[in-house]
Structure formats: C-alpha cells, structure tokens
Design a protein around this motif. Structure first.
Motif, PDB file in Angstrom:
ATOM      1  N   ASP A 124      -2.404   4.769  14.012  1.00  0.00           N
ATOM      2  CA  ASP A 124      -3.483   3.791  13.861  1.00  0.00           C
ATOM      3  C   ASP A 124      -3.825   3.613  12.378  1.00  0.00           C
ATOM      4  N   ASN A 125      -3.988   4.710  11.653  1.00  0.00           N
ATOM      5  CA  ASN A 125      -4.330   4.590  10.235  1.00  0.00           C
ATOM      6  C   ASN A 125      -3.170   4.042   9.412  1.00  0.00           C
ATOM      7  N   TYR A 126      -1.950   4.310   9.821  1.00  0.00           N
ATOM      8  CA  TYR A 126      -0.785   3.714   9.166  1.00  0.00           C
ATOM      9  C   TYR A 126      -0.846   2.186   9.312  1.00  0.00           C
ATOM     10  N   GLY A 127      -1.166   1.723  10.503  1.00  0.00           N
ATOM     11  CA  GLY A 127      -1.305   0.284  10.724  1.00  0.00           C
ATOM     12  C   GLY A 127      -2.474  -0.307   9.957  1.00  0.00           C
ATOM     13  N   ARG A 128      -3.585   0.389   9.927  1.00  0.00           N
ATOM     14  CA  ARG A 128      -4.760  -0.098   9.200  1.00  0.00           C
ATOM     15  C   ARG A 128      -4.508  -0.166   7.696  1.00  0.00           C
ATOM     16  N   ALA A 129      -3.651   0.714   7.195  1.00  0.00           N
ATOM     17  CA  ALA A 129      -3.374   0.749   5.756  1.00  0.00           C
ATOM     18  C   ALA A 129      -2.459  -0.397   5.329  1.00  0.00           C
ATOM     19  N   GLY A 130      -1.717  -0.978   6.271  1.00  0.00           N
ATOM     20  CA  GLY A 130      -0.834  -2.091   5.946  1.00  0.00           C
ATOM     21  C   GLY A 130       0.332  -1.704   5.048  1.00  0.00           C
ATOM     22  N   LEU A 131       0.860  -0.521   5.241  1.00  0.00           N
ATOM     23  CA  LEU A 131       1.948  -0.014   4.408  1.00  0.00           C
ATOM     24  C   LEU A 131       3.300  -0.236   5.067  1.00  0.00           C
ATOM     25  N   THR A 132       4.333  -0.194   4.252  1.00  0.00           N
ATOM     26  CA  THR A 132       5.693  -0.210   4.763  1.00  0.00           C
ATOM     27  C   THR A 132       6.252   1.205   4.654  1.00  0.00           C
ATOM     28  N   PRO A 133       7.282   1.514   5.431  1.00  0.00           N
ATOM     29  CA  PRO A 133       7.902   2.836   5.295  1.00  0.00           C
ATOM     30  C   PRO A 133       8.372   3.110   3.869  1.00  0.00           C
ATOM     31  N   ALA A 134       8.922   2.100   3.213  1.00  0.00           N
ATOM     32  CA  ALA A 134       9.404   2.296   1.839  1.00  0.00           C
ATOM     33  C   ALA A 134       8.268   2.684   0.900  1.00  0.00           C
ATOM     34  N   MET A 135       7.108   2.087   1.085  1.00  0.00           N
ATOM     35  CA  MET A 135       5.960   2.428   0.236  1.00  0.00           C
ATOM     36  C   MET A 135       5.568   3.890   0.429  1.00  0.00           C
ATOM     37  N   VAL A 136       5.496   4.320   1.680  1.00  0.00           N
ATOM     38  CA  VAL A 136       5.096   5.698   1.972  1.00  0.00           C
ATOM     39  C   VAL A 136       6.149   6.672   1.463  1.00  0.00           C
ATOM     40  N   HIS A 137       7.428   6.378   1.755  1.00  0.00           N
ATOM     41  CA  HIS A 137       8.502   7.256   1.289  1.00  0.00           C
ATOM     42  C   HIS A 137       8.467   7.383  -0.228  1.00  0.00           C
ATOM     43  N   GLY A 138       8.273   6.259  -0.918  1.00  0.00           N
ATOM     44  CA  GLY A 138       8.266   6.280  -2.375  1.00  0.00           C
ATOM     45  C   GLY A 138       7.101   7.051  -2.960  1.00  0.00           C
ATOM     46  N   GLU A 139       5.924   6.860  -2.401  1.00  0.00           N
ATOM     47  CA  GLU A 139       4.734   7.500  -2.965  1.00  0.00           C
ATOM     48  C   GLU A 139       4.595   8.963  -2.574  1.00  0.00           C
ATOM     49  N   LEU A 140       5.072   9.334  -1.400  1.00  0.00           N
ATOM     50  CA  LEU A 140       4.944  10.726  -0.965  1.00  0.00           C
ATOM     51  C   LEU A 140       6.233  11.524  -1.127  1.00  0.00           C
ATOM     52  N   GLY A 141       7.317  10.823  -1.465  1.00  0.00           N
ATOM     53  CA  GLY A 141       8.591  11.516  -1.649  1.00  0.00           C
ATOM     54  C   GLY A 141       9.169  12.066  -0.352  1.00  0.00           C
ATOM     55  N   LEU A 142       8.934  11.381   0.741  1.00  0.00           N
ATOM     56  CA  LEU A 142       9.456  11.823   2.024  1.00  0.00           C
ATOM     57  C   LEU A 142      10.933  11.494   2.148  1.00  0.00           C
ATOM     58  N   ALA A 143      11.663  12.322   2.842  1.00  0.00           N
ATOM     59  CA  ALA A 143      13.072  12.067   3.119  1.00  0.00           C
ATOM     60  C   ALA A 143      13.182  10.919   4.122  1.00  0.00           C
ATOM     61  N   PRO A 144      14.316  10.231   4.139  1.00  0.00           N
ATOM     62  CA  PRO A 144      14.501   9.157   5.121  1.00  0.00           C
ATOM     63  C   PRO A 144      14.261   9.674   6.542  1.00  0.00           C
ATOM     64  N   GLY A 145      13.509   8.916   7.294  1.00  0.00           N
ATOM     65  CA  GLY A 145      13.202   9.275   8.673  1.00  0.00           C
ATOM     66  C   GLY A 145      12.040  10.243   8.833  1.00  0.00           C
ATOM     67  N   GLU A 146      11.614  10.877   7.726  1.00  0.00           N
ATOM     68  CA  GLU A 146      10.544  11.871   7.838  1.00  0.00           C
ATOM     69  C   GLU A 146       9.207  11.238   8.216  1.00  0.00           C
ATOM     70  N   LEU A 147       8.937  10.038   7.716  1.00  0.00           N
ATOM     71  CA  LEU A 147       7.678   9.374   8.054  1.00  0.00           C
ATOM     72  C   LEU A 147       7.542   9.238   9.561  1.00  0.00           C
ATOM     73  N   GLU A 148       8.590   8.779  10.208  1.00  0.00           N
ATOM     74  CA  GLU A 148       8.543   8.580  11.648  1.00  0.00           C
ATOM     75  C   GLU A 148       8.351   9.906  12.383  1.00  0.00           C
ATOM     76  N   ARG A 149       9.013  10.954  11.910  1.00  0.00           N
ATOM     77  CA  ARG A 149       8.866  12.267  12.550  1.00  0.00           C
ATOM     78  C   ARG A 149       7.434  12.779  12.412  1.00  0.00           C
ATOM     79  N   VAL A 150       6.823  12.558  11.238  1.00  0.00           N
ATOM     80  CA  VAL A 150       5.455  13.022  11.034  1.00  0.00           C
ATOM     81  C   VAL A 150       4.493  12.181  11.868  1.00  0.00           C
ATOM     82  N   LEU A 151       4.653  10.867  11.829  1.00  0.00           N
ATOM     83  CA  LEU A 151       3.778   9.996  12.626  1.00  0.00           C
ATOM     84  C   LEU A 151       3.838  10.354  14.107  1.00  0.00           C
TER      85      LEU A 151
END
Length: 95
Positions: A17-44
């Motif tokens: 829900d907060n990911y949607g409210r923030a209006g971010l893309t996966p690339a933005m999150v990966h870039g700013e948090l340094g997450l590995a590919p696919g990690e965002l989805e696993r954490v969400l």
C-alpha cells in the motif's frame, strides 16, 4: 523479531500500500536502496528468508517517500516505532 504468518500478510499489505502511495518504480527503489534485482518484490511480499533489516529500511524509505509526496502513509501494525528498539536489540543494527 519473528512475525507469524498473519503478521507477515498484514505487513506485506502495508508495504504494498505504501509503495503504491509513494508512486515509485522498482528502478527508483533499487537505485536508492541498492537492492538486488528481484529483492524489492521479495521484501514487499515478505518472502521467507528476507533480511529483517531490509524490511525495516524499505518500510522507512516508503514512509518517507509518501510523506515527501504530500500523502499520508498507511500505518504499520507490526513494524511500529515501539518495535524498532526491540528489532535493533535482536539484530544488532539500526533499522
């Protein structure tokens, strides 16, 4: 700090829900948090084996991005400020 299955589902819903409210893309999150590919989805999705520190970092990041955009973040039922100090003690790191 171990969450039971119901808490994991609620936390996943809150993160999504907060990911949607923030209006971010996966690339933005990966870039700013340094997450590995696919990690965002696993954490969400709160997959087993996801690092608790990463969950807390994503939680804080999403909350700050929602606030920056002028929105109101959805509150977290398990990842509360009151649980932050306990998580820090358990994992030995600032979350």
């Amino acid at each position: 700090m171990s969450l039971n299955p119901a808490q994991c589902r609620r936390t996943s819903d809150e993160l999504h829900d907060n990911y949607g409210r923030a209006g971010l893309t996966p690339a933005m999150v990966h870039g700013e948090l340094g997450l590995a590919p696919g990690e965002l989805e696993r954490v969400l999705d709160m997959h087993p084996g996801v690092e608790p520190v990463t969950v807390w970092k994503l939680r804080d990041y999403l909350e700050s991005k929602v606030l920056e955009s002028g929105g109101t973040p959805r509150p977290y039922s398990s990842l509360t400020e009151g649980m932050r100090s306990a998580a820090n003690r358990w994992f030995g790191t600032d979350s």
